[in-house]
Design an enzyme around this catalytic site. Structure first.
Site, PDB file in Angstrom:
ATOM      1  N   ALA A 114      78.839  48.197  16.565  1.00  0.00           N
ATOM      2  CA  ALA A 114      79.273  47.113  15.680  1.00  0.00           C
ATOM      3  C   ALA A 114      79.336  47.591  14.231  1.00  0.00           C
ATOM      4  CB  ALA A 114      78.319  45.935  15.806  1.00  0.00           C
ATOM      5  N   THR A 133      80.555  49.504  10.962  1.00  0.00           N
ATOM      6  CA  THR A 133      81.914  49.834  10.513  1.00  0.00           C
ATOM      7  C   THR A 133      81.864  51.002   9.523  1.00  0.00           C
ATOM      8  OG1 THR A 133      81.802  48.272   8.666  1.00  0.00           O
ATOM      9  CG2 THR A 133      82.667  47.436  10.759  1.00  0.00           C
ATOM     10  N   ALA A 136      85.523  46.360  14.903  1.00  0.00           N
ATOM     11  CA  ALA A 136      85.156  46.154  13.498  1.00  0.00           C
ATOM     12  C   ALA A 136      84.776  44.702  13.247  1.00  0.00           C
ATOM     13  CB  ALA A 136      86.324  46.546  12.598  1.00  0.00           C
ATOM     14  N   ASN A 137      85.136  43.822  14.194  1.00  0.00           N
ATOM     15  CA  ASN A 137      84.821  42.411  13.972  1.00  0.00           C
ATOM     16  C   ASN A 137      84.585  41.720  15.307  1.00  0.00           C
ATOM     17  OD1 ASN A 137      84.868  39.613  13.206  1.00  0.00           O
ATOM     18  ND2 ASN A 137      85.691  40.326  11.259  1.00  0.00           N
ATOM     19  N   HIS A 168      84.002  40.037   0.740  1.00  0.00           N
ATOM     20  CA  HIS A 168      82.678  40.154   1.372  1.00  0.00           C
ATOM     21  C   HIS A 168      81.589  40.132   0.305  1.00  0.00           C
ATOM     22  CE1 HIS A 168      84.987  41.670   4.872  1.00  0.00           C
ATOM     23  NE2 HIS A 168      83.966  41.231   5.580  1.00  0.00           N
ATOM     24  N   LYS A 189      77.936  44.853   0.757  1.00  0.00           N
ATOM     25  CA  LYS A 189      78.685  45.548   1.824  1.00  0.00           C
ATOM     26  C   LYS A 189      79.017  46.961   1.356  1.00  0.00           C
ATOM     27  CE  LYS A 189      82.645  45.186   4.952  1.00  0.00           C
ATOM     28  NZ  LYS A 189      81.861  45.626   6.111  1.00  0.00           N
ATOM     29  N   GLY A 199      86.368  47.306   7.728  1.00  0.00           N
ATOM     30  CA  GLY A 199      86.931  47.809   8.984  1.00  0.00           C
ATOM     31  C   GLY A 199      87.953  46.822   9.545  1.00  0.00           C
ATOM     32  N   THR A 200      87.704  45.531   9.343  1.00  0.00           N
ATOM     33  CA  THR A 200      88.631  44.510   9.850  1.00  0.00           C
ATOM     34  C   THR A 200      89.969  44.586   9.120  1.00  0.00           C
ATOM     35  OG1 THR A 200      86.737  43.105  10.321  1.00  0.00           O
ATOM     36  CG2 THR A 200      88.893  42.032  10.285  1.00  0.00           C
TER      37      THR A 200
END
Ligand SMILES: NC(=O)c1ccc[n+]([C@@H]2O[C@H](COP(=O)([O-])OP(=O)(O)OC[C@H]3O[C@@H](n4cnc5c(N)ncnc54)[C@H](O)[C@@H]3O)[C@@H](O)[C@H]2O)c1
Length: 234
Positions: free
Chosen positions: A86, A88, A111-112, A142, A146, A152-153
């Site tokens: 999970a 990224t 990525a999500n 975000h 982060k 990644g999304t």
């Protein structure tokens, strides 16, 4: 019962996964790993490095950093443990290592983990296939802690747009990354044409959505022995 080792156990997503897993009857965290052990009471043994974990498990859930990847892959391949990646921000070389490991064990990588973002990616693919010649922008927002940018999304959505486009000239997809406060995660994709703009938006309201998605991915992984899987396989 799915017995899980949680890598990155003391982070934001690690603690959210702990909370959500406690509310289930089929997922049990048997060990946690975190380089920064915070001393919080987890109810399971906590290690600093996954290579030292001696507890048998069905799967590793990784919510840590890309720097942990080599240890996580070594552990899973050596112990024939399924892996949910999970985390990224992996490099191309790291993605190749993940694909190589997936020839020996079952790996789920996304990525999500939100189901809404999976649906968003399908809608984005449809829009990109229909909106020839439109300029495309992905804006992602975000929280300020982060580590990776773009998310990644956002990179995944940009890839979907480029591969779905029927236009001979694949559009440049610009990505804007905004970091601030405690924002959980928002992705907005705009298709700019002549005299019109189409915008698709997804916003995660709370981190639980990722933990619930991790549970869904884990249950799916239990049905697989080997291979690399993602949200489109669910
Ligand atoms: N796939 C998804 O749906 C999804 C959703 C949200 C976040 N994420 C990703 O999950 C990851 C974690 O996010 P977060 O917000 O919880 O970050 P975080 O910084 O709060 O937590 C990461 C944790 O990992 C620990 N850690 C660092 N290096 C480690 C190592 N080598 N071994 C074990 N633990 C280690 C840190 O001490 C920290 O406690 C990030 O990569 C983030 O982008 C993925």
């Amino acid at each position: 019962m799915i017995n899980v080792i949680l890598n990155g156990a003391c982070g934001r997503l690690g603690t959210t996964f702990q909370k959500v897993a406690k509310e289930t009857t089929d997922v049990n965290i048997v060990a946690g790993v975190d380089v920064n052990r915070t001393g919080i009471s987890t109810g399971f043994p906590l290690y600093k490095n996954i290579k030292n974990v001696a507890v048998p498990a069905d799967a590793v859930v990784d919510f840590s950093t890309p720097a942990a990847l080599d240890y996580v892959l070594d552990f899973c391949v050596k112990n024939n443990t399924k892996l949910l990646v999970a985390t990224t921000g992996h490099s191309e070389i790291q993605n190749e290592k993940i694909a190589a490991a997936a020839k020996k064990i079952a790996v789920f990588k996304t990525a999500n983990l939100s189901h809404g973002v999976y649906v968003l990616s399908r809608l984005v693919a449809l829009a990109a296939s229909l909106l020839d010649g439109f300029d495309v922008n992905v804006t992602e927002i975000h929280h300020k802690k982060k580590l990776d940018a773009p998310s990644g999304t956002a990179k995944m959505l940009a890839d979907v747009i480029k591969s779905s486009c029927v236009d001979e000239n694949t559009p440049d997809v610009s990505i804007n990354s905004i970091r601030g406060g405690t924002a959980v995660g928002k992705h907005e994709i705009s298709f700019f044409g002549n005299y019109e703009t189409l915008t698709l938006t997804h916003e995660a309201c709370c981190k639980d959505v990722y933990a619930v998605g991790a549970l869904r991915a884990l249950r799916f992984l239990m049905t697989k022995k080997v291979g690399l899987f993602s949200s489109s396989d669910l």
